[in-house]
Every structure is written in structure tokens, then in C-alpha cells.
Design a protein around this motif. Structure first.
Motif, PDB file in Angstrom:
ATOM      1  N   ARG A 138       4.344   3.770  -4.516  1.00  0.00           N
ATOM      2  CA  ARG A 138       3.881   4.347  -5.780  1.00  0.00           C
ATOM      3  C   ARG A 138       4.753   3.982  -6.976  1.00  0.00           C
TER       4      ARG A 138
ATOM      5  N   SER B 261      -2.831  -1.160  -3.003  1.00  0.00           N
ATOM      6  CA  SER B 261      -3.533   0.122  -3.006  1.00  0.00           C
ATOM      7  C   SER B 261      -2.555   1.272  -3.271  1.00  0.00           C
ATOM      8  N   ARG B 262      -3.031   2.243  -4.031  1.00  0.00           N
ATOM      9  CA  ARG B 262      -2.264   3.460  -4.349  1.00  0.00           C
ATOM     10  C   ARG B 262      -0.934   3.155  -5.047  1.00  0.00           C
TER      11      ARG B 262
ATOM     12  N   GLN C  40     -12.156   4.307  -4.051  1.00  0.00           N
ATOM     13  CA  GLN C  40     -11.452   5.379  -4.760  1.00  0.00           C
ATOM     14  C   GLN C  40     -10.838   4.908  -6.081  1.00  0.00           C
ATOM     15  N   CYS C  41     -11.405   3.854  -6.651  1.00  0.00           N
ATOM     16  CA  CYS C  41     -11.025   3.463  -8.015  1.00  0.00           C
ATOM     17  C   CYS C  41     -11.939   4.233  -8.965  1.00  0.00           C
ATOM     18  N   ASN C  42     -11.529   5.449  -9.273  1.00  0.00           N
ATOM     19  CA  ASN C  42     -12.418   6.375  -9.974  1.00  0.00           C
ATOM     20  C   ASN C  42     -12.708   5.979 -11.410  1.00  0.00           C
TER      21      ASN C  42
ATOM     22  N   ASP D 250       0.832  -1.205   0.000  1.00  0.00           N
ATOM     23  CA  ASP D 250       0.000   0.000   0.000  1.00  0.00           C
ATOM     24  C   ASP D 250       0.872   1.263   0.000  1.00  0.00           C
ATOM     25  N   GLY D 251       0.655   2.124  -0.975  1.00  0.00           N
ATOM     26  CA  GLY D 251       1.367   3.396  -1.037  1.00  0.00           C
ATOM     27  C   GLY D 251       2.743   3.331  -1.670  1.00  0.00           C
TER      28      GLY D 251
ATOM     29  N   SER E 166      -7.435  -0.306  -3.862  1.00  0.00           N
ATOM     30  CA  SER E 166      -7.926   1.011  -3.451  1.00  0.00           C
ATOM     31  C   SER E 166      -7.015   2.131  -3.967  1.00  0.00           C
ATOM     32  N   GLY E 167      -7.629   3.122  -4.599  1.00  0.00           N
ATOM     33  CA  GLY E 167      -6.871   4.271  -5.083  1.00  0.00           C
ATOM     34  C   GLY E 167      -6.087   4.029  -6.358  1.00  0.00           C
ATOM     35  N   CYS E 168      -6.317   2.903  -7.008  1.00  0.00           N
ATOM     36  CA  CYS E 168      -5.618   2.606  -8.269  1.00  0.00           C
ATOM     37  C   CYS E 168      -6.460   3.122  -9.433  1.00  0.00           C
ATOM     38  N   SER E 169      -6.163   4.318  -9.878  1.00  0.00           N
ATOM     39  CA  SER E 169      -6.970   4.927 -10.937  1.00  0.00           C
ATOM     40  C   SER E 169      -6.745   4.262 -12.288  1.00  0.00           C
TER      41      SER E 169
END
Length: 644
Positions: free
Chosen positions: A545, A568-569, A621-623, A542-543, A594-597
Motif C-alpha cells: 500500500r 493491485s491495492r 474493484q476499481c470503483n 499486490d497489497g 485491482s482495487g486501485c480506487s
């Protein structure tokens, strides 16, 4: 008169009573002083509305009501109701009946004097009560606005025919909790078998309610009082005098409870094994010493937090705590180094297995070494915000406490890299946890390393900014048998620092948490999966990047037993998800994007394939994933909990 005689019954009977208060249709009513007429009760009325007769309104017949009976009569009637189902039905009739039935003790029912009801029989209780214990007792928890006297009364009546409540938890709030002494008294009368009572944030419950519990519930074993401002020593003394089986007592933020109540508990509760006292301003040395110095004391778990006690209490603990196995001391601002030194040298804590000390200024290198010398059976040690403990003190403590297996340090800023290396070299630790310790500097020690610590299985170093690549490499060389590592929040470590640790772990890593390690790349994940892919079960990135789809390809190719993966992220796209779905040997149960666009609707097919084994999927937050796609996933993966 002949005309009147020739009328038959149907023509004459009108269906109404001539007198508004008549209740018996088979009575003889006088129309006048000269003529009496009899009308039988079995005839049906031809009209239903009242009519005027002699300028008097004749009303409908009023049904007789049991409510006209005095409470004494109702009490005797309710006592003779045979079973729990019937009592619950009566309690549903009205609030008045419910309140009246709560005044009946369980032993006062006539049926309980003749035969014991079958506890396992079905019930139509006032409210659903779920069975929570194997011995047949019921468990109930009321929270917030649901915590009212009416609900407690209903629970007491409904459970009385089924063995009564064995455990009751009330978690209110200062603004909405409606529980008072009345509700607690209803529980006491209806559930004398109560063994566990938890009262949290119930400002309207006082000594009267607790005394009623003590009077009726002699089997009480565990009592938890938190934020009960109306409970004083009087209520606690009542518990001590009537509940000799009490084994655990927890008191938190009760400003009226002090030494007198604790003295009664220590004197009259010989089976008390666990005591927890937190933020009670009236509790002092006398109360704590009374609990421990009693000749019948068998206390094994002691927890003291935020109390105004002095070194005297520590001396009593050290001398009389011969049965204490778990000790927690937190926020004791009046204690000094002398108090902790005496506690260690008093020779009474030889059975101590677990010790946790938080925010106590009296803990120093000297006092810590004294504790280590006496506590020969100590296996778990936790020091939080002990600012006067240094690395040298830890090394001395580790040498003295030969049985130490688990060491946890949080915000101990005088502990350095040399101290940790010394601890690992001088004791058989199995688990080491270091959290937010700011004394580390990522420099080479220069001295030769001591013998390796082959016993260490778990290493957790979290949010220590000074712990970097050099420090991690040193620890890796010292600990070849690691199976669990948690390096979350170590922004300074790189692939070069983590690689020696991975290469030296001979036993094979099972769980790895690298969340927040911003400088790690795909290269270290490739090395991790190649070296430990055959044993790895959990991986958290997670995080991170700089982790991309290449890491997921490596995971898919090399990991066999991985069941929990968190990316995530990270810089993950649909290609990475596809790679995971094509790995036949993978059986993931928990997966987080989570958070992986970069993960879009195109991954729907791949996620469905992965979902055959998934129990949890995090898409928060997977937009780039639409709501419609998530709906399709939910329909297909009905066994999987999906967060979106």
C-alpha cells in the motif's frame, strides 16, 4: 343400376375407407353381399373429414408404424444400418430406439464385419463430441446434471462409428448424478476401445457397471474411482481379470474397496506403473504389500493418503520399491519413527526421485537422515506438517542426500533460521520453498557465514512472520545466483532488509513476488528496477500500500522485458497509468490494477495505448471506473481479457 354404371370414377370415389382398419386403398370392398365396387388408389379424396355410413365412423387412413415390430426385429434391422451417421439419426427418433441401439455391441454391426468405417468422416452425432487425442479416439466429459444415462447412451451410439470413446470422465454429485450401471454398460458395448475412465461422485454406479466395462473394454489403461460407494472388491477384481493393460489406478473415498481387490490388481496387472489410494478404510497392510511385493511389480508412482496402514507397509515399500521414483505419504497416523527408519535402511528406494510426506508423526530427524542416506538419487523433497523435524535433522538430511535439488517445507515449526542456513551451506539446492513455518526468529546468528550456495536459483519464503530483515539479508549473502524470489506475506521485511539481497543477485532477477509486504516503499522498487530492470519479466506488488505512481515511473524508465505487472491495492492514480503508457520499450501482456480506487475514467486513453500488447487486464474493484468506460475498452481491446 344404369345410373350407377354411368358414374365416372371421380364422382363415385369418396376418398374414405368403408372399414376403419383397411390399410390398402387398392383393395376390393364389399358394400353389401350383392354388390362389389373397385376404386383405384390413385384418385385424390374430395373430402378430408370422416363421415358416417351406416352409423359407423370412417376414420383417416392410419400410417403403418415400425414400432409395431417386436424388439427382436428392430434389433436385427439396426444391426444392418451401415454407418455412424445413420445410426445417430435412428437414435434421435425416440428414446426406445436409443435404448435398443445401446444394446448392440460395436462388433455386432454387419458393416463392421465387412469394412472398417473411416474414423475421420463427418458425423451428425446425437451430441457434439470433440476429438481429444491424436490417435483418433474421442474424449467426453459429463459434469453435474449433464451426467445422465441418456447422454451416455447417446455418446456411445454417436461415437461407435468413429473409433469409439478413448477417454470418458463423469463428474457427478450425490444429489443430481443420474448415471447408473445402465449408462456405463452402454458405453462398454458401444466403445470397446475405451482406454481412460474417470468416475467421480457417482453413487449409483456399482460392480455391475464396472464389470461390464471390464468385460468389453480390454484396452483400459487408466481407471480413476472417486467417491463411488457402490463399487466393491468385486468390480475391481473384474477389472484385474479382464484389463491386463492397466497402467494407472486411482481410488479415493471408496468404502467398499479393500485388500482383496488390490491383491487381484497386484497379481493380474503386470503393467501397473502408478497407484493412488486415499481415504479407503478397508485398505490395510495386506492390500498395499500385495501391490508392491508382486514379482512382476513395476510400480514407479505410489501415493498413499489417509490409510490405516502400519510400519509393515513402510518396510515393504522400502524393500520392494526398487522401481519407485515418486512416493507420496500423507496422513498415515499409525506409522512410527521405526517404520520410516526401516523404509530408509531397507535399501530398496535407490531410484526414488521425488518424496512428499504430509502429516506423518513418524517422520523425525533420525528417520529423515536414514532416508537421505539410501535415496541417493532423490532430487525433490517436500515436508508438510511434520512437527518433529528440526533444523538439525534437515542439515543431516541435506548432507546425506547429495543429489537434492528442490526442498519444500510447509508448517514445519521446529525449523529455524540456523537450520535453513545450514541446508543452504551443505547441498546443491536449486529451489527452496518455505511456507507458514513459525519457528523463525529475526536475530543475527553471530557465527561467520559458510560458503555461498551458488546453485540456488529460486527462493520462496511465504507467510513466515518471524522471517524479517536480518534473516533476509543473511539469505541474500548466501545466494548470489537467484533469479526467482517470492516473499509474499512477509510483513516484517523492509527496504533495508531486501536491498542486500537485490544487490547480491549477480545473475539478474527474472521474477519477483512481493505481494503483501506492507512496509516496502518506492525506494526499493527504484533500486530493483535500476539493478534488474534489464532482466525483470514479472513483478507482483499486490497489497503493497506504500507503493505509489513513483514506482510506475521507475518501472517505465528502467524495465525492458517486463511482461507481467500487478499493482493491485497500491496507491496508484491516473498519473501512474499514463507513465506506463508512455514507455515505448514496455510490452506488457498482463496488467492488474485491482482495487486501485485512484485509477479513474481519465485513464481510458492510456489503457487503450497499453492494450496494444495486453492479453489480460484486471480492473476488479476499481470503483472510480464506470461501466461505460469498460465497455469502450472492450470494444477497442478485443484481443484482451478484461476483468471488471
Amino acid at each position: 343400376m344404369p345410373a350407377l354404371v354411368n358414374y365416372d370414377d371421380d364422382d363415385f370415389y369418396s376418398g374414405g375407407s368403408f372399414y376403419t382398419k383397411s390399410s390398402d386403398l387398392g383393395r376390393l370392398c364389399s358394400i353389401s353381399s350383392q354388390l362389389d365396387v373397385y376404386y383405384p388408389p390413385h384418385k385424390r379424396a374430395r373430402i378430408g373429414a370422416p363421415f358416417l355410413f351406416g352409423e359407423t365412423e370412417v376414420e383417416h387412413n392410419k400410417q403403418p408404424s415400425i414400432d409395431v415390430l417386436p424388439d427382436e426385429c428392430l434389433f436385427e434391422i439396426f444391426k444392418r444400418i451401415p454407418g455412424g451417421r445413420e445410426r445417430s439419426s435412428c437414435a434421435c427418433a425416440s428414446k426406445h430406439w436409443l435404448m435398443l441401439m445401446t444394446s448392440i455391441r460395436k462388433g455386432e454391426y454387419e458393416s463392421s464385419k465387412v469394412v472398417k468405417e473411416n474414423i475421420s468422416s463427418s458425423s451428425d452425432d446425437v451430441e457434439t463430441i470433440s476429438s481429444g487425442e491424436a490417435d483418433g479416439y474421442l474424449s467426453r466429459c459429463l459434469e453435474g446434471k449433464k451426467a445422465t444415462d441418456m447422454r451416455l447412451a447417446a455418446a456411445a451410439v454417436g461415437a461407435s462409428g468413429h473409433g469409439g470413446l478413448g477417454k470418458l470422465s463423469i463428474r457427478g454429485s450425490s444429489s443430481s448424478c443420474g448415471v447408473t450401471n445402465f449408462g456405463l454398460s452402454a458405453i462398454a458395448r458401444g466403445c470397446p476401445s475405451l482406454k481412460v475412465l474417470c468416475l467421480w461422485n457417482v453413487p449409483h454406479v456399482g460392480d455391475d457397471g464396472l464389470s461390464e466395462i471390464a468385460k468389453e473394454c480390454h484396452s483400459l489403461e487408466k481407471l480413476d474411482l472417486c467417491q463411488c460407494p457402490s463399487v466393491s472388491n468385486k468390480g475391481l477384481i473384474a477389472i484385474a481379470e479382464n484389463c491386463p493393460n492397466l497402467t494407472a489406478l486411482s481410488i479415493e473415498s471408496c468404502p467398499k474397496i479393500g485388500n482383496e481387490g488390490l491383491h487381484a490388481i497386484g497379481k493380474l496387472c503386470p503393467q501397473l506403473h502408478a497407484i493412488s489410494i486415499k481415504d479407503c478404510p478397508l485398505v490395510g497392510d495386506h492390500g498395499v504389500s500385495s501391490l508392491l511385493s508382486s514379482s512382476s511389480s513395476v510400480l514407479s508412482k505410489v501415493k498413499l493418503q489417509g490409510l490405516s496402514i502400519t510400519d509393515f507397509s513402510l518396510a515393504v515399500i522400502g524393500h520392494y520399491g526398487k522401481s519407485v521414483t515418486n512416493l507420496v505419504l500423507s496422513g498415515l497416523q499409525n506409522e512410527t519413527e521405526k517404520g520410516f527408519w526401516v523404509m530408509g535402511n531397507a535399501q530398496g528406494l535407490q531410484k526414488l526421485v521425488s518424496l512428499m510426506i504430509t502429516s506423518c508423526c513418524g517422520v523425525t530427524d533420525v528417520s529423515l537422515e536414514a532416508i537421505g542416506k539410501v535415496c541417493i538419487n532423490l532430487k525433490q523433497m517436500c515436508l508438510r506438517r511434520c512437527f518433529f523435524v528440526s533444523g538439525d535433522g534437515l542439515v543431516a538430511f541435506a548432507k546425506s542426500a547429495g543429489s537434492l535439488e528442490c526442498l519444500q517445507l510447509e508448517e514445519c515449526n521446529r525449523v529455524t533460521q540456523a537450520g535453513i542456513i545450514g541446508v543452504l551451506s551443505n547441498c546443491g539446492l536449486k529451489s527452496l520453498t518455505i511456507v507458514r513455518c513459525m519457528g523463525f526468529k529475526d536475530i543475527s546468528l553471530g557465527a561467520p557465514l559458510s560458503s555461498p550456495c551458488n546453485s540456488l536459483k529460486s527462493l520462496s519464503i511465504r507467510n513466515c512472520p518471524g522471517f524479517g530483515t536480518v534473516s533476509l539479508a543473511l539469505v541474500g549473502k548466501l545466494c548470489p545466483q537467484l533469479q526467482y524470489i517470492d516473499l509474499s506475506g512477509l510483513c516484517g521485511i523492509t527496504d533495508a532488509g531486501l536491498l542486500p539481497l537485490l544487490q547480491n543477485c549477480e545473475a539478474g532477477l527474472l521474477k519477483v513476488n512481493l505481494s503483501g509486504c506492507l512496509n516496502l516503499t518506492n525506494e526499493i522498487i527504484l533500486a530493483l528496477t535500476k539493478i534488474h530492470g534489464a532482466t525483470l519479466e514479472m513483478l507482483n506488488l499486490d497489497g503493497c500500500r506504500r507503493i505509489t505512481d513513483a514506482s510506475l515511473v521507475a518501472i517505465a524508465d528502467n524495465c525492458v522485458f517486463l511482461s507481467d505487472l500487478d499493482v493491485s491495492r497500491c496507491a496508484i492514480t491516473d498519473a501512474g497509468v499514463a507513465a506506463l503508457s508512455h514507455a515505448e520499450q514496455l510490452h506488457l501482456q498482463v496488467l492488474s490494477f485491482s482495487g486501485c480506487s485512484g485509477v479513474t475514467n481519465k485513464s481510458l486513453t492510456f489503457l487503450k495505448k497499453l492494450g496494444k500488447t495486453l492479453m489480460g487486464l484486471n480492473l476488479l474493484q476499481c470503483n472510480s471506473i464506470s461501466t461505460q468506460t469498460v465497455d469502450l475498452l472492450m470494444e477497442s481491446l478485443w484481443r484482451c481479457d478484461i476483468l471488471f
